[in-house]
Design a protein around this motif. Structure first.
Motif, PDB file in Angstrom:
ATOM      1  N   UNK A 129     -21.776   6.916 -11.596  1.00 20.31           N
ATOM      2  CA  UNK A 129     -21.914   7.127 -10.806  1.00 20.31           C
ATOM      3  C   UNK A 129     -23.256   7.650 -10.676  1.00 20.31           C
ATOM      4  N   UNK A 130     -24.029   7.837 -11.763  1.00 20.65           N
ATOM      5  CA  UNK A 130     -25.247   8.577 -11.341  1.00 20.65           C
ATOM      6  C   UNK A 130     -26.281   8.449 -12.420  1.00 20.65           C
ATOM      7  N   UNK A 131     -25.886   7.684 -13.440  1.00 27.87           N
ATOM      8  CA  UNK A 131     -26.221   7.153 -14.414  1.00 27.87           C
ATOM      9  C   UNK A 131     -27.919   7.040 -14.158  1.00 27.87           C
ATOM     10  N   UNK A 132     -28.594   6.951 -14.399  1.00 30.75           N
ATOM     11  CA  UNK A 132     -29.938   5.911 -14.253  1.00 30.75           C
ATOM     12  C   UNK A 132     -31.053   6.618 -14.853  1.00 30.75           C
ATOM     13  N   UNK A 133     -32.248   5.520 -15.356  1.00 32.16           N
ATOM     14  CA  UNK A 133     -33.467   5.202 -16.406  1.00 32.16           C
ATOM     15  C   UNK A 133     -34.170   4.371 -15.410  1.00 32.16           C
ATOM     16  N   UNK A 134     -35.875   3.746 -16.085  1.00 34.78           N
ATOM     17  CA  UNK A 134     -36.541   3.234 -16.295  1.00 34.78           C
ATOM     18  C   UNK A 134     -36.175   1.965 -16.786  1.00 34.78           C
TER      19      UNK A 134
ATOM     20  N   UNK B 195     -12.309   7.459  -2.980  1.00 36.91           N
ATOM     21  CA  UNK B 195     -12.574   7.942  -3.956  1.00 36.91           C
ATOM     22  C   UNK B 195     -14.088   7.163  -4.596  1.00 36.91           C
ATOM     23  N   UNK B 196     -15.160   7.814  -5.218  1.00 35.05           N
ATOM     24  CA  UNK B 196     -16.684   7.164  -5.524  1.00 35.05           C
ATOM     25  C   UNK B 196     -16.393   7.977  -7.387  1.00 35.05           C
ATOM     26  N   UNK B 197     -17.554   6.291  -7.471  1.00 38.42           N
ATOM     27  CA  UNK B 197     -17.875   6.807  -8.691  1.00 38.42           C
ATOM     28  C   UNK B 197     -18.603   8.098  -9.202  1.00 38.42           C
ATOM     29  N   UNK B 198     -18.137   8.699 -10.167  1.00 41.87           N
ATOM     30  CA  UNK B 198     -17.960  10.067 -10.455  1.00 41.87           C
ATOM     31  C   UNK B 198     -19.115   9.572 -12.127  1.00 41.87           C
TER      32      UNK B 198
ATOM     33  N   UNK C 247       0.441  -1.156   0.216  1.00 44.42           N
ATOM     34  CA  UNK C 247       0.326  -0.102   0.067  1.00 44.42           C
ATOM     35  C   UNK C 247       0.794   1.029  -0.014  1.00 44.42           C
ATOM     36  N   UNK C 248       2.012   1.129  -0.773  1.00 44.65           N
ATOM     37  CA  UNK C 248       2.871   1.805  -1.086  1.00 44.65           C
ATOM     38  C   UNK C 248       2.499   3.132  -2.374  1.00 44.65           C
ATOM     39  N   UNK C 249       1.401   2.702  -2.644  1.00 48.78           N
ATOM     40  CA  UNK C 249       1.332   3.378  -3.760  1.00 48.78           C
ATOM     41  C   UNK C 249      -0.160   3.978  -4.303  1.00 48.78           C
ATOM     42  N   UNK C 250      -0.507   5.310  -4.529  1.00 46.67           N
ATOM     43  CA  UNK C 250      -2.169   5.447  -4.881  1.00 46.67           C
ATOM     44  C   UNK C 250      -2.112   4.132  -5.709  1.00 46.67           C
ATOM     45  N   UNK C 251      -3.629   3.501  -5.174  1.00 45.00           N
ATOM     46  CA  UNK C 251      -4.574   2.978  -6.567  1.00 45.00           C
ATOM     47  C   UNK C 251      -5.346   4.163  -7.555  1.00 45.00           C
ATOM     48  N   UNK C 252      -5.711   3.066  -8.689  1.00 46.31           N
ATOM     49  CA  UNK C 252      -6.290   3.809 -10.022  1.00 46.31           C
ATOM     50  C   UNK C 252      -7.051   4.828  -9.126  1.00 46.31           C
ATOM     51  N   UNK C 253      -7.607   5.221  -9.817  1.00 48.53           N
ATOM     52  CA  UNK C 253      -8.940   6.890  -9.258  1.00 48.53           C
ATOM     53  C   UNK C 253     -10.022   6.096 -10.273  1.00 48.53           C
ATOM     54  N   UNK C 254     -11.499   6.492  -9.897  1.00 48.13           N
ATOM     55  CA  UNK C 254     -12.174   6.140 -11.383  1.00 48.13           C
ATOM     56  C   UNK C 254     -12.132   7.152 -12.620  1.00 48.13           C
ATOM     57  N   UNK C 255     -13.216   6.900 -12.966  1.00 46.23           N
ATOM     58  CA  UNK C 255     -13.428   7.697 -14.592  1.00 46.23           C
ATOM     59  C   UNK C 255     -13.431   8.842 -14.241  1.00 46.23           C
ATOM     60  N   UNK C 256     -12.810   9.747 -14.408  1.00 45.46           N
ATOM     61  CA  UNK C 256     -13.239  10.970 -14.297  1.00 45.46           C
ATOM     62  C   UNK C 256     -12.300  12.067 -15.261  1.00 45.46           C
ATOM     63  N   UNK C 257     -12.744  13.130 -16.197  1.00 47.92           N
ATOM     64  CA  UNK C 257     -12.773  13.989 -16.886  1.00 47.92           C
ATOM     65  C   UNK C 257     -11.087  14.106 -16.907  1.00 47.92           C
ATOM     66  N   UNK C 258     -10.075  14.408 -17.751  1.00 45.27           N
ATOM     67  CA  UNK C 258      -8.572  14.863 -18.197  1.00 45.27           C
ATOM     68  C   UNK C 258      -8.765  15.953 -17.316  1.00 45.27           C
ATOM     69  N   UNK C 259      -7.401  16.001 -17.102  1.00 49.41           N
ATOM     70  CA  UNK C 259      -6.789  17.423 -16.507  1.00 49.41           C
ATOM     71  C   UNK C 259      -7.815  18.308 -15.703  1.00 49.41           C
TER      72      UNK C 259
ATOM     73  N   UNK D 176     -18.449  18.308  -8.337  1.00 48.16           N
ATOM     74  CA  UNK D 176     -19.990  18.541  -8.808  1.00 48.16           C
ATOM     75  C   UNK D 176     -20.162  16.855  -9.034  1.00 48.16           C
ATOM     76  N   UNK D 177     -19.853  16.069  -8.507  1.00 47.48           N
ATOM     77  CA  UNK D 177     -20.257  14.492  -9.103  1.00 47.48           C
ATOM     78  C   UNK D 177     -19.678  14.419  -9.938  1.00 47.48           C
ATOM     79  N   UNK D 178     -18.692  14.831 -10.970  1.00 47.85           N
ATOM     80  CA  UNK D 178     -18.071  14.890 -11.926  1.00 47.85           C
ATOM     81  C   UNK D 178     -16.803  14.626 -11.967  1.00 47.85           C
ATOM     82  N   UNK D 179     -15.975  15.194 -11.116  1.00 50.21           N
ATOM     83  CA  UNK D 179     -14.537  15.172 -11.243  1.00 50.21           C
ATOM     84  C   UNK D 179     -14.164  14.446  -9.174  1.00 50.21           C
ATOM     85  N   UNK D 180     -12.892  14.842  -9.129  1.00 48.88           N
ATOM     86  CA  UNK D 180     -12.457  14.501  -8.117  1.00 48.88           C
ATOM     87  C   UNK D 180     -11.639  13.191  -7.969  1.00 48.88           C
TER      88      UNK D 180
END
Length: 542
Positions: free
Chosen positions: A165-170, A158-161, A55-67, A125-129
């Motif tokens: 993380x938040x797409x839903x539909x019937x 981390x948590x999904x973005x 546990x000496x290195x960061x784990x992979x982040x979730x999918x988020x916009x580059x930069x 904003x539930x979009x990046x981080x």
């Protein structure tokens, strides 16, 4: 930072190898959640001692916009060196970092030490981080806590973005295995993992303080709907479920159809659309979907049973909130110019003509059309006249946004909690940029985590130290700042330019708080604070 390592023998997880700093050990990238696919409801990652954990290195982040890391630091107006981080991952991004103190620079806390826990939920904003952003590093505050004699363990997650993380539909919900509000479900899974395994790090699973900023703070207020206790105390930094209100399934359905169209899947049968959503490269989500899609929490009658409003949060029958019982203390910290975040993502691009557009938006609002005098009082309150320049109007509109979306919700929640603490962050931004000398959104976390101290003058460092010290003491269960109720006492941090790092006062002491309490009388004339919140929301929606 030292490159040395330290080992911890965890009774359930096995031997962990962590990264040492000057006075702490960081166990990075610990996986807390398991996903069967990118839209799955998360399952807690159960312990296995089959092999040692590096546990000496960061784990992979979730999918988020580059930069997006650079973008956040541009909001703060000061940069830090970025750590080396693996590429974003669809299924392996649910991990956390645990920072544990070293005593006398050498000794890890005994497993029976029961240290309090501070868990950070980032904004964006539930979009990046991401928990690996350098401005979220918690090693300095853990070292500071040891020095102050109030050691704690700090965690960020981390948590999904966005779409995962938040797409839903019937159609998605009919498939049964697709959850709603998956990003919030991830956070709850993280808290459950912490309660289950933190004792092996020397932590107390019954002394968890959750702290969130912006969307992370809003998330914590959503978790107060949970019947299962997730944390014992809560600190909100510039965010609530009033600032980021949950949408409904009708709105979510429109967003879903927009996403499907942007991805070029709208001509496929529903089953093929879902198959493609599951299988396509996640980079397509970032490259093809319109960034303005309103992906965020929705009322699902499970995680979020209903929409919070100023009018209903006071009524325990109309708006039952189980967290009132299991979250014993709530601290809310708003910043003097929090509305800058809405300017950065929305209003600044609309500066030309913004004065006339805002006047028209207020005067034509459906809830105010029969109250011409009230409309003019709102505009007069913020000194927005026909002669006001667009540049000046923009700053005054930001003040309006700050008052209605950040300050008023902070007060409202503080009024509804048995033990609450209302704080104002008024320290001006010390770095060159659009909001230099203003207490802009996100500056609070830049000061809290102590990662920018090397760029601060001594008076500014004093604000950072006292702010962090109060958070440390609060986490330790101390009564370090005065309770808000019943006497409406408040705590103010900065501005150091006026010669003080913090002070205590009364809510009505506007010379100290730099807040407009006449706002609440204005809201009454307008028909309630919810009307003003709707006015703000409508204008931000364009």
């Amino acid at each position: 930072m030292s490159d040395s390592v330290a080992h911890l023998r965890h009774p359930q997880l096995g031997i962990l190898k962590g990264r040492r700093t000057n006075g702490a050990v960081q166990f990075l990238g610990l996986k807390y959640g398991v996903l069967k696919h990118r839209f799955a409801v998360p399952e807690i990652n159960l312990a296995s001692q089959e092999q040692d954990i590096d546990a000496t290195r960061y784990g992979p982040p979730v999918i988020y916009p580059p930069e997006s890391c650079e973008m956040e630091m541009s909001f703060i107006q000061q940069s830090l060196d970025k750590p080396v981080v693996p590429p974003p991952s669809d299924l392996e991004g649910l991990n956390m970092n645990i920072t544990v103190p070293l005593f006398k620079g050498e000794v890890l806390p005994p497993k029976d030490s029961k240290l309090p826990i501070l868990v950070y939920v980032h904004g964006g904003g539930f979009t990046f981080g991401s928990s690996s952003y350098p401005h979220y590093d918690q090693s300095h505050i853990v070292e500071m806590a040891v020095e102050s004699g109030q050691p704690l363990i700090a965690i960020n997650i981390n948590y999904r973005l966005g779409i995962p993380g938040f797409l839903t539909s019937e159609e998605l919900r009919k498939r049964g295995h697709f959850g709603t509000n998956n990003g919030l479900r991830d956070q709850q899974t993280a808290f459950k993992w912490i309660k289950k395994y933190i004792a092996g790090f020397g932590g107390n699973p019954d002394a968890i303080t959750a702290i969130g900023q912006s969307a992370g703070a809003a998330s914590l207020t959503y978790h107060l709907h949970s019947r299962e206790p997730l944390f014992e105390q809560c600190i909100l930094l510039g965010g609530t479920f009033l600032m980021m209100r949950a949408g409904d399934f009708q709105v979510a359905e429109k967003v879903y159809k927009g996403v499907i169209k942007d991805l070029g899947l709208d001509q496929l049968p529903a089953s093929e659309q879902i198959k493609s959503l599951l299988e396509m490269n996640p980079s397509d989500f970032l490259q093809k979907v319109t960034p303005t899609m309103l992906l965020g929490p929705v009322v699902d009658h499970d995680i979020i049973p209903e929409v919070a409003s100023f009018s209903n949060i006071r009524d325990t029958d109309q708006f039952p909130l189980p967290g009132r019982k299991w979250c014993s203390r709530l601290m809310s910290v708003d910043s003097e110019f929090d509305g800058t975040i809405m300017a950065l993502v929305n209003l600044n691009a609309r500066e030309k003509g913004i004065r006339a557009a805002f006047q028209e938006s207020v005067r034509s609002h459906p809830q105010l059309q029969q109250h011409t005098a009230t409309c003019e009082k709102i505009l007069e309150f913020y000194h927005i006249k026909d002669s006001t320049s667009d540049q000046d109007a923009l700053l005054r509109i930001i003040s309006f946004v700050t008052d209605i979306m950040f300050y008023a919700p902070s007060v409202a929640l503080s009024q509804t909690w048995e033990k609450s603490y209302l704080c104002h962050f008024n320290e001006g931004n010390p770095w060159p940029g659009l909001y230099q000398d203003r207490a802009n959104h996100m500056l609070d976390i830049a000061y809290l985590w102590q990662n920018f101290n090397h760029t601060l003058a001594e008076p500014q460092k004093a604000v950072a130290r006292v702010f962090a010290d109060h958070i440390i003491s609060f986490t330790a269960g101390q009564e370090v700042v005065p309770s808000f109720m019943p006497d409406q006492r408040v705590t103010v941090y900065g501005p150091s330019s006026q010669g003080f790092s913090s002070c205590f006062g009364h809510m009505e002491d506007e010379g100290i708080t730099a807040r407009r309490t006449a706002l609440f009388r204005l809201a009454e004339e307008a028909g309630g604070m919810d009307v003003l919140l709707n006015v703000v929301s409508r204008f931000l929606m364009g």
